[in-house]
Enzyme design. Structure first.
Site, PDB file in Angstrom:
ATOM      1  CG  ASN A  50      -8.059  -3.578  -5.031  1.00 54.06           C
ATOM      2  OD1 ASN A  50      -7.690  -2.416  -4.931  1.00 54.06           O
ATOM      3  ND2 ASN A  50      -9.044  -3.942  -5.839  1.00 54.06           N
ATOM      4  N   GLY A  86      -6.601 -11.493 -12.084  1.00 54.63           N
ATOM      5  CA  GLY A  86      -7.812 -10.957 -12.704  1.00 54.63           C
ATOM      6  C   GLY A  86      -8.089  -9.530 -12.242  1.00 54.63           C
ATOM      7  CG  HIS A 103     -13.928  -2.934  -6.341  1.00 59.10           C
ATOM      8  ND1 HIS A 103     -13.287  -2.300  -7.384  1.00 59.10           N
ATOM      9  CD2 HIS A 103     -15.191  -3.162  -6.743  1.00 59.10           C
ATOM     10  CE1 HIS A 103     -14.141  -2.156  -8.382  1.00 59.10           C
ATOM     11  NE2 HIS A 103     -15.300  -2.675  -8.017  1.00 59.10           N
ATOM     12  NE  ARG A 151      -1.227   3.919 -14.127  1.00 62.38           N
ATOM     13  CZ  ARG A 151      -1.513   4.670 -15.192  1.00 62.38           C
ATOM     14  NH1 ARG A 151      -1.612   4.127 -16.382  1.00 62.38           N
ATOM     15  NH2 ARG A 151      -1.689   5.971 -15.049  1.00 62.38           N
ATOM     16  CB  ILE A 152      -4.961  -3.524 -14.492  1.00 61.36           C
ATOM     17  CG1 ILE A 152      -6.448  -3.171 -14.354  1.00 61.36           C
ATOM     18  CG2 ILE A 152      -4.777  -5.032 -14.503  1.00 61.36           C
ATOM     19  CD1 ILE A 152      -7.278  -3.494 -15.566  1.00 61.36           C
ATOM     20  CG  LEU A 153      -0.672  -3.458  -9.894  1.00 64.78           C
ATOM     21  CD1 LEU A 153      -0.935  -3.687  -8.418  1.00 64.78           C
ATOM     22  CD2 LEU A 153       0.667  -2.773 -10.126  1.00 64.78           C
TER      23      LEU A 153
HETATM   24  C1  GAR Z   1     -11.953   3.938  -2.999  1.00 66.37           C
HETATM   25  O1  GAR Z   1     -13.354   4.009  -3.061  1.00 66.37           O
HETATM   26  C2  GAR Z   1     -11.480   2.619  -3.575  1.00 66.37           C
HETATM   27  O2  GAR Z   1     -12.316   1.551  -3.319  1.00 66.37           O
HETATM   28  C3  GAR Z   1     -11.489   2.942  -5.045  1.00 66.37           C
HETATM   29  O3  GAR Z   1     -10.920   4.219  -5.122  1.00 66.37           O
HETATM   30  C4  GAR Z   1     -11.319   4.955  -3.957  1.00 66.37           C
HETATM   31  C5  GAR Z   1     -10.104   5.618  -3.355  1.00 66.37           C
HETATM   32  O4  GAR Z   1     -10.476   6.594  -2.431  1.00 66.37           O
HETATM   33  N1  GAR Z   1     -10.763   1.948  -5.793  1.00 66.37           N
HETATM   34  C6  GAR Z   1     -11.185   1.422  -6.931  1.00 66.37           C
HETATM   35  O5  GAR Z   1     -12.194   1.799  -7.504  1.00 66.37           O
HETATM   36  C7  GAR Z   1     -10.291   0.340  -7.494  1.00 66.37           C
HETATM   37  N2  GAR Z   1     -10.947  -0.339  -8.573  1.00 66.37           N
HETATM   38  P1  GAR Z   1      -9.389   7.381  -1.572  1.00 66.37           P
HETATM   39  O6  GAR Z   1      -8.297   7.845  -2.544  1.00 66.37           O
HETATM   40  O7  GAR Z   1     -10.127   8.535  -0.967  1.00 66.37           O
HETATM   41  O8  GAR Z   1      -8.866   6.426  -0.542  1.00 66.37           O
END
Ligand code: GAR
Length: 191
Positions: A106, A142, A108, A90-92
């Protein structure tokens, strides 16, 4: 010793990697709490390690700002040195980000600035990219735009599905997040 709150929304495999690393007394950080915006599956990892959890669901609030205020007070209750978004989807809003940045990071699943947003792996495949990767960055106001702390590249294999590619990226992310938290802890202890 760096104290860390981790926020998740999903399966929490990156959270688990951090919990396992921090279980070693020689690791310079401790996970003091895990929070979520939903009753995420991954909260079970925190339970297994005896780490307290909290859920603040935006559906219970009239505005994103009101939600973020309560999420923030839950986080601040644990007085963390660092907050890690590990699959927090979720965007904070600014009131949350500004209270914590630059101690808010974070992960990504792409080579930012390429493919920001919620569907980075799908977007990389749809664009016909031949490589992608993982990025850890400081959160600013952002979407996936803050200063980068660590990045690692990965070749996309021919015919690979979104799920297969995402799992290979997550293997990299798990190493990268543990290394990054260790590096931040070492840096802070030397200051
Ligand atoms: C990870 O790949 C993380 O980079 C991504 O969610 C996954 C969580 O995996 N986050 C995003 O896409 C944020 N924009 P996990 O729950 O197995 O740690």
């Amino acid at each position: 010793m760096l104290s860390v709150v981790v926020l998740i929304s999903g399966s929490g495999s990156n959270l688990r990697a951090l919990l396992e690393a921090a279980d070693n007394p020689l690791f310079p950080a401790r996970i003091v709490a895990v929070g979520s915006d939903v009753p995420a599956e991954g909260l079970a990892h925190a339970d297994q390690f005896g780490v307290p959890t909290f859920v603040v669901n935006p559906k219970a609030f009239d505005t994103r700002e009101a939600w973020a205020e309560v999420l923030l007070s839950n986080v601040q209750h644990f007085e963390p040195d660092l907050v890690v978004l590990a699959g927090f989807m979720r965007i904070l809003p600014a009131n949350f980000v500004n209270a914590l940045t630059p101690n808010l990071i974070n992960m990504h699943p792409s080579l930012l600035p390429e493919f920001p947003g919620a569907h980075a792996v799908r977007d990389a495949l749809a664009a016909g990219a031949t490589k992608t990767g993982a990025t850890i960055h400081v959160v600013d106001e952002g979407v996936d735009t803050g200063p980068q702390l660590a990045q690692r590249e990965l070749e996309i294999l021919p015919g690979e599905t979104e799920a297969e590619l995402h799992e290979r990226i997550k293997q990299i992310e798990r190493e990268l997040i543990v290394q990054t938290v260790r590096a931040i802890a070492d840096l802070k202890s030397n200051n």
